[in-house]
Design a protein around this motif. Structure first.
Motif, PDB file in Angstrom:
ATOM      1  N   GLY B 113       0.824  -1.208   0.000  1.00 18.34           N
ATOM      2  CA  GLY B 113       0.000   0.000   0.000  1.00 18.34           C
ATOM      3  C   GLY B 113       0.855   1.252   0.000  1.00 18.34           C
ATOM      4  O   GLY B 113       0.549   2.237  -0.682  1.00 18.34           O
ATOM      5  N   LEU B 114       1.962   1.216   0.751  1.00 18.24           N
ATOM      6  CA  LEU B 114       2.850   2.382   0.800  1.00 18.24           C
ATOM      7  C   LEU B 114       3.497   2.603  -0.570  1.00 18.24           C
ATOM      8  O   LEU B 114       3.587   3.742  -1.047  1.00 18.24           O
ATOM      9  CB  LEU B 114       3.919   2.173   1.879  1.00 18.24           C
ATOM     10  N   ALA B 115       3.916   1.490  -1.184  1.00 13.68           N
ATOM     11  CA  ALA B 115       4.512   1.603  -2.520  1.00 13.68           C
ATOM     12  C   ALA B 115       3.505   2.221  -3.499  1.00 13.68           C
ATOM     13  O   ALA B 115       3.829   3.145  -4.247  1.00 13.68           O
ATOM     14  CB  ALA B 115       4.948   0.226  -3.013  1.00 13.68           C
ATOM     15  N   PHE B 116       2.261   1.725  -3.455  1.00 13.28           N
ATOM     16  CA  PHE B 116       1.219   2.264  -4.328  1.00 13.28           C
ATOM     17  C   PHE B 116       0.982   3.745  -4.034  1.00 13.28           C
ATOM     18  O   PHE B 116       0.810   4.554  -4.945  1.00 13.28           O
ATOM     19  CB  PHE B 116      -0.094   1.493  -4.139  1.00 13.28           C
ATOM     20  N   ALA B 117       0.982   4.092  -2.743  1.00 18.76           N
ATOM     21  CA  ALA B 117       0.732   5.483  -2.371  1.00 18.76           C
ATOM     22  C   ALA B 117       1.824   6.381  -2.935  1.00 18.76           C
ATOM     23  O   ALA B 117       1.559   7.468  -3.452  1.00 18.76           O
ATOM     24  CB  ALA B 117       0.655   5.604  -0.854  1.00 18.76           C
ATOM     25  N   LEU B 118       3.077   5.909  -2.852  1.00 18.56           N
ATOM     26  CA  LEU B 118       4.184   6.702  -3.384  1.00 18.56           C
ATOM     27  C   LEU B 118       4.044   6.859  -4.898  1.00 18.56           C
ATOM     28  O   LEU B 118       4.264   7.942  -5.440  1.00 18.56           O
ATOM     29  CB  LEU B 118       5.524   6.042  -3.039  1.00 18.56           C
ATOM     30  N   VAL B 119       3.638   5.762  -5.561  1.00 14.49           N
ATOM     31  CA  VAL B 119       3.442   5.831  -7.013  1.00 14.49           C
ATOM     32  C   VAL B 119       2.357   6.863  -7.340  1.00 14.49           C
ATOM     33  O   VAL B 119       2.534   7.733  -8.194  1.00 14.49           O
ATOM     34  CB  VAL B 119       3.052   4.445  -7.575  1.00 14.49           C
ATOM     35  N   MET B 120       1.239   6.786  -6.603  1.00 14.13           N
ATOM     36  CA  MET B 120       0.140   7.713  -6.888  1.00 14.13           C
ATOM     37  C   MET B 120       0.559   9.148  -6.597  1.00 14.13           C
ATOM     38  O   MET B 120       0.182  10.081  -7.286  1.00 14.13           O
ATOM     39  CB  MET B 120      -1.089   7.344  -6.034  1.00 14.13           C
ATOM     40  N   HIS B 121       1.379   9.322  -5.539  1.00 13.25           N
ATOM     41  CA  HIS B 121       1.789  10.653  -5.117  1.00 13.25           C
ATOM     42  C   HIS B 121       2.768  11.267  -6.110  1.00 13.25           C
ATOM     43  O   HIS B 121       2.723  12.452  -6.406  1.00 13.25           O
ATOM     44  CB  HIS B 121       2.442  10.543  -3.738  1.00 13.25           C
ATOM     45  N   ARG B 122       3.675  10.432  -6.609  1.00 11.99           N
ATOM     46  CA  ARG B 122       4.759  10.945  -7.446  1.00 11.99           C
ATOM     47  C   ARG B 122       4.481  10.837  -8.940  1.00 11.99           C
ATOM     48  O   ARG B 122       5.290  11.321  -9.730  1.00 11.99           O
ATOM     49  CB  ARG B 122       6.064  10.193  -7.131  1.00 11.99           C
ATOM     50  N   ALA B 123       3.405  10.139  -9.310  1.00 10.33           N
ATOM     51  CA  ALA B 123       3.142   9.934 -10.737  1.00 10.33           C
ATOM     52  C   ALA B 123       3.118  11.277 -11.455  1.00 10.33           C
ATOM     53  O   ALA B 123       2.447  12.215 -11.020  1.00 10.33           O
ATOM     54  CB  ALA B 123       1.823   9.210 -10.935  1.00 10.33           C
ATOM     55  N   ILE B 124       3.887  11.356 -12.552  1.00  7.07           N
ATOM     56  CA  ILE B 124       3.983  12.636 -13.256  1.00  7.07           C
ATOM     57  C   ILE B 124       2.937  12.718 -14.349  1.00  7.07           C
ATOM     58  O   ILE B 124       2.202  13.682 -14.465  1.00  7.07           O
ATOM     59  CB  ILE B 124       5.397  12.834 -13.839  1.00  7.07           C
ATOM     60  N   PHE B 125       2.839  11.644 -15.138  1.00 11.09           N
ATOM     61  CA  PHE B 125       1.797  11.661 -16.174  1.00 11.09           C
ATOM     62  C   PHE B 125       0.786  10.557 -15.874  1.00 11.09           C
ATOM     63  O   PHE B 125       1.093   9.586 -15.182  1.00 11.09           O
ATOM     64  CB  PHE B 125       2.398  11.502 -17.566  1.00 11.09           C
ATOM     65  N   GLY B 126      -0.416  10.751 -16.387  1.00 12.97           N
ATOM     66  CA  GLY B 126      -1.469   9.757 -16.208  1.00 12.97           C
ATOM     67  C   GLY B 126      -1.839   9.520 -14.762  1.00 12.97           C
ATOM     68  O   GLY B 126      -2.154   8.418 -14.355  1.00 12.97           O
ATOM     69  N   ARG B 127      -1.750  10.567 -13.942  1.00 11.98           N
ATOM     70  CA  ARG B 127      -1.993  10.402 -12.522  1.00 11.98           C
ATOM     71  C   ARG B 127      -3.373   9.816 -12.244  1.00 11.98           C
ATOM     72  O   ARG B 127      -3.528   8.896 -11.453  1.00 11.98           O
ATOM     73  CB  ARG B 127      -1.843  11.765 -11.846  1.00 11.98           C
ATOM     74  N   SER B 129      -5.285   7.979 -14.262  1.00 10.03           N
ATOM     75  CA  SER B 129      -5.390   6.580 -14.690  1.00 10.03           C
ATOM     76  C   SER B 129      -4.700   5.671 -13.687  1.00 10.03           C
ATOM     77  O   SER B 129      -5.197   4.592 -13.367  1.00 10.03           O
ATOM     78  CB  SER B 129      -4.754   6.393 -16.062  1.00 10.03           C
ATOM     79  N   VAL B 130      -3.544   6.125 -13.184  1.00 13.01           N
ATOM     80  CA  VAL B 130      -2.822   5.318 -12.203  1.00 13.01           C
ATOM     81  C   VAL B 130      -3.694   5.098 -10.975  1.00 13.01           C
ATOM     82  O   VAL B 130      -3.871   3.980 -10.496  1.00 13.01           O
ATOM     83  CB  VAL B 130      -1.492   5.998 -11.812  1.00 13.01           C
ATOM     84  N   ARG B 131      -4.275   6.190 -10.486  1.00 14.69           N
ATOM     85  CA  ARG B 131      -5.113   6.059  -9.282  1.00 14.69           C
ATOM     86  C   ARG B 131      -6.293   5.130  -9.536  1.00 14.69           C
ATOM     87  O   ARG B 131      -6.607   4.274  -8.721  1.00 14.69           O
ATOM     88  CB  ARG B 131      -5.627   7.433  -8.859  1.00 14.69           C
ATOM     89  N   THR B 132      -6.949   5.291 -10.685  1.00 17.33           N
ATOM     90  CA  THR B 132      -8.105   4.444 -10.992  1.00 17.33           C
ATOM     91  C   THR B 132      -7.695   2.981 -11.031  1.00 17.33           C
ATOM     92  O   THR B 132      -8.339   2.125 -10.427  1.00 17.33           O
ATOM     93  CB  THR B 132      -8.707   4.837 -12.350  1.00 17.33           C
TER      94      THR B 132
END
Lengths: 422, 311
Positions: B113-127, B129-132
């Motif tokens: 979950g923490l890894a996913f949260a970091l990905v969602m937080h730092r995602a530069i493009f397609g934020r 879509s990533v969250r969805t």
């Protein structure tokens, strides 16, 4: 404005209730509706339309379908009956629920002479008839019966003799290097298996005292022998890989496939109509033999299944439900059930019926087996007993007869008093 | 069982109110506190009404032999239902398996979950879509997820069926835990994401200027500053996971020593209609849930008031 909203709300709340109250009691033509709660069976539409035609407007039988899994069927019925649900007129009870439902007061007994076809011991096969009796009264109207048989593939068995005991069965399968399909899932089927072995070995799980109370029986030698067979089977090369999760239908599918690695299967007779439909050529390779004995000198007491009809204690029209019961248990309807569903009739007069024999060639064998089949314990705490047996005996390969025996006894004693955590 | 759902949040409410009262007592703080109480009161009262009655009734039932199948034998038996439960090996086995499932699934969920949260937080493009994509499993009903995993591992339908994991104890645990993790990690990451958003960007910048590596920034800056969010996420998930029922019911039905406490309660209450014994089991589960909530709040030595302030 406010008052109007209140009125509207009241009307909306009451309207569906009112509709429900009048709608469920009588059909369009004014005939009282008999709600029949039963699992979904292939023969239901046929027998229902036959009885409705015969009723001529005296009642209208309507099936209320229950879930497919018997445990879920029972849970739904128990919940509704405990809440005194008056919409339950007629119940299709698995034979083992009869004692529990009767003693809880959820079904009413049939008086002498009320049942026209299945009310006397001389007309009904012994096993099914006894399953419907509790404390000297008849609470269930036997509708159909069922028993497990030993199935084998003739081509795989070759010149080996057909085994008569469990030990011979295991020896033969080991010698041939093939499997025996039998249920091992933590479900009612495991209790069916254990009860049949226990009864065939000469013991009982529970006995009823003359005063109607029940106690755990489980004599030591027969129980150890029964546990020993389960253990030997589950830890041998003849057990299927998925034994601990397989149910009747998994066994059927594994046995029915053309490249099956199994020579034997212990299962209910529905497997035969099933293979006839799937692959008539393969069906010719199916052999059938009586349920195996435990010891050569004692007769096998095969499992007993099937439905008993019970009349719900809270029904508003008992007479209509009784009329429907009598129609459903007539020979015509029982014949339909046997031919469509592969489930044998409970009537002696149909024990050799040519029309049924056409579909189920092994009918005489089943009829004979049903006379001294092994009913499962009749007690209000049956569900507790069943859960306790599953708890201790699953998985079967972990059974260790000397330690499993006292553990089983101990848990069953508490379960019978409904004081076990299960 | 359903009546226990709100207990987690109920255990928290009085705490946060209490700790706040001890804080600085300026007029403004007092006015804010009063307004807070007034705003929260209606919800709290309704919750008390709809949860207090069933809980009290369950306590009452647990003191009786109360079996719907044998109504004539029902009688007051004091605490003997509790004695029956606590002296039973089956109960302790269920406690053990519940703890195993809870600990492993919550820990895995926290890490992933923490890894996913970091990905969602730092995602530069397609934020978006990533969250969805990450949140989809959470939108699927647990029973359906449990069936999907069961079909995936069963010998007749599954693509890894040849292993037949549900035929053995360890395989059963792994399947149950993975189903839980797959299903609820998104919830965990959503809670953690809200914590990440509260860590000031300036702190990260400052750490970077001081030469901190990425892992140092994560462990020394980010995580300590989102302690409150981690606590909330862990608490919610632990309370939920401890009451696990549907996944086990669908996948093993309690076979191979995977029976959980909720499963025992279900058997007693629904299958055996033994309301006395079943209520005792439910009450014990309820007490354990309260104890877990208490330990969490104590153990983290943080108060939820500051979490709220920061968020």
């Amino acid at each position: 404005m406010r008052r109007r909203t209140g009125l509207l709300l009241a009307a909306l709340t009451i309207a569906p209730l009112a509709g429900c109250g009048s709608g469920s009691d009588t059909a369009a033509g004014g005939a009282p509706i008999v709600n029949w709660y039963i699992g979904n069976e292939s023969w239901l539409p046929d027998v229902i339309s036959a009885c409705n035609a015969k009723a001529g407007g005296k009642y209208e039988l309507k099936a209320e379908s229950l879930p497919t899994n018997p445990d879920s069927q029972r849970e739904q019925l128990v919940r509704r009956l405990a809440a005194k649900d008056s919409s339950i007129d007629l119940i299709g009870m698995d034979v083992v629920w009869t004692g529990e439902f009767a003693q809880a007061g959820w079904i009413t007994p049939f008086a002498q002479g009320e049942l026209t076809t299945v009310g006397s011991a001389d007309k009904v096969l012994k096993g099914p008839f006894e399953s419907a009796q509790t404390e000297g009264k008849q609470y269930g109207a036997p509708l159909n019966s069922n028993t497990r048989l030993l199935w084998y593939r003739k081509s795989k068995l070759g010149s080996e003799p057909v085994p008569e005991t469990w030990d011979q069965l295991l020896d033969t399968a080991e010698k041939l290097g093939t499997k025996i399909q039998e249920t091992g899932k933590r479900a009612e089927s495991l209790v069916v298996f254990f009860n049949a072995l226990e009864e065939s070995a000469g013991g009982h799980i529970v006995t009823t005292n003359p005063d109607g109370s029940t106690q755990v029986d489980l004599p030591e030698q027969p129980t150890l022998k029964a546990l020993d067979i389960m253990k030997r089977y589950a830890s041998s090369s003849t057990a299927p890989t998925a034994l601990s999760t397989s149910a009747e239908d998994d066994n059927r599918l594994a046995f029915e496939s053309a490249d099956s690695d199994s020579t034997f299967m212990v299962n209910w007779p529905y497997v035969y109509p099933s293979v006839l439909e799937a692959d008539p050529e393969l069906a010719k390779d199916y052999g059938v033999a009586p349920y195996p004995k435990v010891t050569p000198d004692l007769p096998a007491r095969a499992p007993l299944g099937g439905y008993n009809l019970g009349i719900g204690a809270y029904t508003k029209d008992r007479a209509a439900a009784l009329a429907a019961t009598n129609c459903l248990t007539e020979p015509d309807q029982q014949r339909t059930i046997a031919i469509t569903g592969g489930q044998p009739s409970v009537l002696r007069e149909l024990g050799d019926d040519p029309k049924i024999k056409e579909k189920l060639p092994f009918l005489p064998l089943m009829t004979k087996q049903l006379e001294d089949a092994a009913p499962r314990p009749v007690t209000p705490a049956y569900n507790d007993i069943s859960l306790a047996v599953r708890q201790v005996l699953h998985p079967m390969d972990a059974i260790d007869p000397p330690t499993t025996y006292p553990a089983l006894r101990d848990l069953l004693e508490r379960a019978l008093k409904s004081q076990a955590v299960l | 069982m359903a009546t226990q759902a709100p207990t987690g949040s109920r255990a928290i409410t009085p705490r946060s109110g209490g700790t706040r009262a001890k804080g600085g007592d300026t007029d403004r703080a007092r006015a804010e506190r009063n307004l807070g109480i007034k705003l929260a009161a209606p919800a709290a009262i309704i919750m008390l009404l709809v949860t207090a009655y069933p809980i009290l009734y369950a306590i009452y039932l647990s003191l009786f032999r109360y079996d719907l199948r044998t109504p004539e034998l029902n009688e007051f038996v004091g605490l003997s239902n509790y004695v029956l439960v606590l002296t039973s090996g089956v109960w302790w086995q269920a406690v053990l398996s519940t703890v195993v499932i809870t600990v492993f699934s919550v820990l895995l969920e926290l890490v992933i979950g923490l890894a996913f949260a970091l990905v969602m937080h730092r995602a530069i493009f397609g934020r978006r879509s990533v969250r969805t994509a990450i949140l989809i499993p959470y939108g699927i009903i647990t029973v359906i997820a449990a069936f999907a995993f069961r079909f995936a591992v069963s010998p007749d339908t599954g693509f890894i069926g040849s292993l037949n994991p549900l035929g053995g104890q360890i395989g059963s645990y792994i399947t149950i835990i993975l189903t839980e993790v797959w299903k609820t990690t998104p919830f965990m990451s959503l809670l953690l994401l809200s914590g990440l958003a509260t860590v000031p960007e300036e702190m990260q910048e400052a750490a970077k200027v001081d030469g901190a590596t990425a892992s140092q920034r994560l462990f020394k800056v980010t995580l300590p500053n989102m302690k409150g969010a981690i606590l909330v996420a862990l608490l919610f998930r632990t309370l939920d996971a401890f009451r696990i029922f549907d996944t086990v019911y669908v996948q093993t039905a309690g076979a191979l020593k995977t029976q959980t406490i909720s499963g025992l309660g279900y058997n007693a209450l629904i299958s055996r209609v033994n309301l006395g014994l079943g209520s005792a089991i439910s009450m014990l589960l309820f007490l354990m849930i309260i104890a877990i909530a208490f330990l969490f709040v104590k153990g983290f030595k943080t108060n939820l008031g500051t979490v709220k302030g920061a968020g």
